[in-house]
Design a protein around this motif. Structure first.
Motif, mmCIF file in Angstrom:
data_model
loop_
_atom_site.group_PDB
_atom_site.id
_atom_site.type_symbol
_atom_site.label_atom_id
_atom_site.label_comp_id
_atom_site.label_asym_id
_atom_site.label_seq_id
_atom_site.Cartn_x
_atom_site.Cartn_y
_atom_site.Cartn_z
ATOM 1 N N PRO A 1 45.862 31.524 12.047
ATOM 2 C CA PRO A 1 46.904 32.407 11.403
ATOM 3 C C PRO A 1 46.337 33.973 11.054
ATOM 4 C CG PRO A 1 45.739 30.975 9.799
ATOM 5 C CD PRO A 1 45.339 30.704 11.459
ATOM 6 N N LEU A 2 45.191 33.984 11.460
ATOM 7 C CA LEU A 2 44.448 35.387 11.199
ATOM 8 C C LEU A 2 44.712 36.583 12.001
ATOM 9 C CD1 LEU A 2 42.860 35.426 8.477
ATOM 10 C CD2 LEU A 2 40.979 36.366 10.042
ATOM 11 N N SER A 3 46.155 36.690 12.482
ATOM 12 C CA SER A 3 46.535 37.681 13.622
ATOM 13 C C SER A 3 46.110 39.019 13.132
ATOM 14 C CB SER A 3 48.013 37.481 13.794
ATOM 15 O OG SER A 3 48.755 37.702 12.601
ATOM 16 N N LEU A 4 46.018 39.290 11.986
ATOM 17 C CA LEU A 4 45.681 40.889 11.394
ATOM 18 C C LEU A 4 44.326 40.866 11.350
ATOM 19 C CD1 LEU A 4 48.392 41.385 8.934
ATOM 20 C CD2 LEU A 4 48.104 42.521 11.055
ATOM 21 N N GLY A 5 43.513 39.799 11.280
ATOM 22 C CA GLY A 5 41.960 39.942 11.290
ATOM 23 C C GLY A 5 41.479 39.523 9.866
ATOM 24 N N TYR A 6 40.201 39.412 9.855
ATOM 25 C CA TYR A 6 39.730 39.273 8.206
ATOM 26 C C TYR A 6 39.671 40.487 7.530
ATOM 27 C CZ TYR A 6 37.898 34.831 10.188
ATOM 28 O OH TYR A 6 37.816 33.526 10.657
ATOM 29 N N ALA A 7 39.952 40.407 6.221
ATOM 30 C CA ALA A 7 39.776 41.412 5.249
ATOM 31 C C ALA A 7 40.553 42.634 5.635
ATOM 32 C CB ALA A 7 38.108 41.931 5.055
ATOM 33 N N TYR A 8 41.706 42.258 6.244
ATOM 34 C CA TYR A 8 42.806 43.399 6.689
ATOM 35 C C TYR A 8 43.125 44.303 5.216
ATOM 36 C CZ TYR A 8 46.404 45.816 8.984
ATOM 37 O OH TYR A 8 47.473 46.673 9.572
ATOM 38 N N PRO A 9 42.888 45.366 5.132
ATOM 39 C CA PRO A 9 43.074 46.244 3.902
ATOM 40 C C PRO A 9 44.342 45.922 3.169
ATOM 41 C CG PRO A 9 41.969 47.500 5.416
ATOM 42 C CD PRO A 9 42.301 46.522 6.330
ATOM 43 N N ALA A 10 45.404 46.117 4.003
ATOM 44 C CA ALA A 10 46.851 46.185 3.327
ATOM 45 C C ALA A 10 46.970 44.744 2.571
ATOM 46 C CB ALA A 10 48.066 46.594 4.270
ATOM 47 N N VAL A 11 46.654 43.633 3.225
ATOM 48 C CA VAL A 11 46.693 42.332 2.844
ATOM 49 C C VAL A 11 45.545 42.096 1.803
ATOM 50 C CG1 VAL A 11 46.288 39.936 3.365
ATOM 51 C CG2 VAL A 11 47.514 41.248 5.052
ATOM 52 N N ASP A 12 44.654 42.545 1.883
ATOM 53 C CA ASP A 12 43.667 42.219 0.928
ATOM 54 C C ASP A 12 44.196 43.005 -0.521
ATOM 55 O OD1 ASP A 12 42.132 40.651 2.287
ATOM 56 O OD2 ASP A 12 40.370 41.644 2.192
ATOM 57 N N ASN A 13 44.543 44.346 -0.373
ATOM 58 C CA ASN A 13 45.009 45.203 -1.542
ATOM 59 C C ASN A 13 46.124 44.595 -2.178
ATOM 60 O OD1 ASN A 13 42.792 46.814 -1.292
ATOM 61 N ND2 ASN A 13 44.233 48.365 0.107
ATOM 62 N N ALA A 14 47.051 43.952 -1.671
ATOM 63 C CA ALA A 14 48.229 43.242 -2.239
ATOM 64 C C ALA A 14 47.630 41.910 -2.940
ATOM 65 C CB ALA A 14 49.145 42.834 -0.929
ATOM 66 N N ILE A 15 46.800 41.133 -2.316
ATOM 67 C CA ILE A 15 46.265 40.191 -3.142
ATOM 68 C C ILE A 15 45.488 40.684 -4.354
ATOM 69 C CG2 ILE A 15 44.589 38.065 -3.158
ATOM 70 C CD1 ILE A 15 44.939 38.164 0.014
ATOM 71 N N LYS A 16 44.690 41.761 -4.402
ATOM 72 C CA LYS A 16 44.251 42.154 -5.414
ATOM 73 C C LYS A 16 45.109 42.369 -6.536
ATOM 74 C CE LYS A 16 40.092 43.575 -2.801
ATOM 75 N NZ LYS A 16 39.563 44.704 -2.134
ATOM 76 N N ALA A 17 45.854 43.307 -6.467
ATOM 77 C CA ALA A 17 47.089 43.729 -7.107
ATOM 78 C C ALA A 17 47.679 42.632 -7.779
ATOM 79 C CB ALA A 17 48.013 44.848 -6.393
ATOM 80 N N GLN A 18 47.837 41.468 -7.193
ATOM 81 C CA GLN A 18 48.879 40.419 -7.817
ATOM 82 C C GLN A 18 47.752 39.718 -8.618
ATOM 83 O OE1 GLN A 18 51.976 39.964 -7.509
ATOM 84 N NE2 GLN A 18 51.781 38.379 -8.848
ATOM 85 N N LEU A 19 46.457 39.469 -8.243
ATOM 86 C CA LEU A 19 45.682 38.708 -8.969
ATOM 87 C C LEU A 19 45.574 39.561 -10.809
ATOM 88 C CD1 LEU A 19 42.265 38.779 -7.168
ATOM 89 C CD2 LEU A 19 43.787 36.932 -7.985
ATOM 90 N N GLU A 20 45.869 40.693 -10.710
ATOM 91 C CA GLU A 20 46.293 41.308 -12.171
ATOM 92 C C GLU A 20 47.198 40.663 -12.854
ATOM 93 O OE1 GLU A 20 44.336 43.826 -13.503
ATOM 94 O OE2 GLU A 20 42.942 43.609 -11.725
ATOM 95 N N ASP A 21 48.329 40.150 -12.292
ATOM 96 C CA ASP A 21 49.520 39.760 -12.807
ATOM 97 C C ASP A 21 49.537 38.012 -12.710
ATOM 98 O OD1 ASP A 21 50.359 42.008 -13.652
ATOM 99 O OD2 ASP A 21 51.686 42.315 -11.633
ATOM 100 N N GLY A 22 48.399 37.407 -12.284
ATOM 101 C CA GLY A 22 48.418 36.147 -12.115
ATOM 102 C C GLY A 22 49.030 35.741 -10.629
ATOM 103 N N ILE A 23 48.479 34.505 -10.286
ATOM 104 C CA ILE A 23 49.120 34.063 -9.089
ATOM 105 C C ILE A 23 49.722 32.717 -8.898
ATOM 106 C CG2 ILE A 23 47.453 35.270 -7.567
ATOM 107 C CD1 ILE A 23 45.356 33.278 -7.400
ATOM 108 N N SER A 24 49.817 31.982 -10.192
ATOM 109 C CA SER A 24 50.473 30.632 -10.133
ATOM 110 C C SER A 24 51.161 30.534 -11.290
ATOM 111 C CB SER A 24 49.306 29.589 -9.985
ATOM 112 O OG SER A 24 49.878 28.446 -9.758
ATOM 113 N N PHE A 25 52.527 30.306 -11.102
ATOM 114 C CA PHE A 25 53.396 30.245 -12.254
ATOM 115 C C PHE A 25 54.206 28.849 -12.491
ATOM 116 C CE2 PHE A 25 53.017 34.699 -10.775
ATOM 117 C CZ PHE A 25 52.564 35.205 -11.974
ATOM 118 N N SER A 26 54.547 28.935 -13.719
ATOM 119 C CA SER A 26 55.589 27.580 -14.028
ATOM 120 C C SER A 26 57.028 27.666 -13.283
ATOM 121 C CB SER A 26 55.290 27.308 -15.508
ATOM 122 O OG SER A 26 54.245 27.482 -16.038
ATOM 123 N N LEU A 27 57.345 28.711 -13.164
ATOM 124 C CA LEU A 27 58.471 28.961 -12.507
ATOM 125 C C LEU A 27 58.541 29.638 -11.054
ATOM 126 C CD1 LEU A 27 60.861 30.099 -15.495
ATOM 127 C CD2 LEU A 27 60.530 27.784 -14.718
#
Ligand SMILES: Cc1ncc(COP(=O)(O)O)c(C=O)c1O
Length: 176
Positions: A76-102
């Motif tokens: 699955p790693l077609s963009l490579g490890y630690a691809y900045p755009a992907v990592d930054n999106a993950i980091k940004a979402q971490l601020e709002d939580g990553i697992s919800f009840s809905l």
């Protein structure tokens, strides 16, 4: 002058890999559920067993050796490890939580995006593991065709429909 063929004897030191493996053998059986990651898939005594870092196409094992990861995280790693755009999106979402009840609107956006890329995908189903999606596909196919037998080869996870035909069959649902 005849060609000369010789094995490369400049093997990496994998002592830390082996130490982690010895620890794992005491508490994990099997040491990995994903067979493709397991030591049984690679050259014994030569290949690393544990990776700790990746950047682009390169990975580093627990002993500090650097490799090109032709496996690309088993695909699955077609963009490579630690691809900045992907990592930054993950980091940004971490601020709002990553697992919800809905449900989350991202699920809709992802489904729409996938349908744009694969126009003949009539519907999109999001799952977490390969075993889950394989089992879902088998169930849909059985429901749609009314047939029971599945032709398969290779590895498809640990669910009953598949594991029952392998040497790891113990405990599978005998009625399948
Ligand atoms: C073809 C195939 N199907 C299913 C699986 C199982 O995936 P998971 O370990 O995410 O459940 C794998 C994992 O290697 C696979 O290669």
């Amino acid at each position: 002058m005849p060609n000369k063929i010789a094995f490369n004897d400049n093997y990496p030191n994998i002592s830390q890999s082996d130490e982690w493996y010895m620890r794992a053998l005491k508490v994990q059986k099997p040491v990995t559920q994903t067979l493709a990651k397991g030591p049984g898939q690679f050259s014994k005594g030569v290949s690393p067993k544990y990776l700790v870092k990746g950047k682009g196409s390169h990975v580093w094992d627990v002993d500090g050796n650097e490799y090109i990861d032709f496996n690309a995280a088993i695909g699955p790693l077609s963009l490579g490890y630690a691809y900045p755009a992907v990592d930054n999106a993950i980091k940004a979402q971490l601020e709002d939580g990553i697992s919800f009840s809905l449900m989350h609107p991202f699920e809709v956006e992802l489904a729409e995006l996938i349908q744009q890329v694969i126009p003949n995908a009539e519907a999109v189903k999001i799952a977490k593991t390969g075993a889950d999606v394989c089992s879902a596909a088998v169930r849909v196919a059985r429901a749609f065709t009314g047939r029971n037998k599945i032709f398969c080869c290779g590895y498809h996870g640990w669910h009953d429909w598949y594991i029952g035909i392998t040497s790891r069959y113990t405990g599978h649902d005998l009625h399948l």
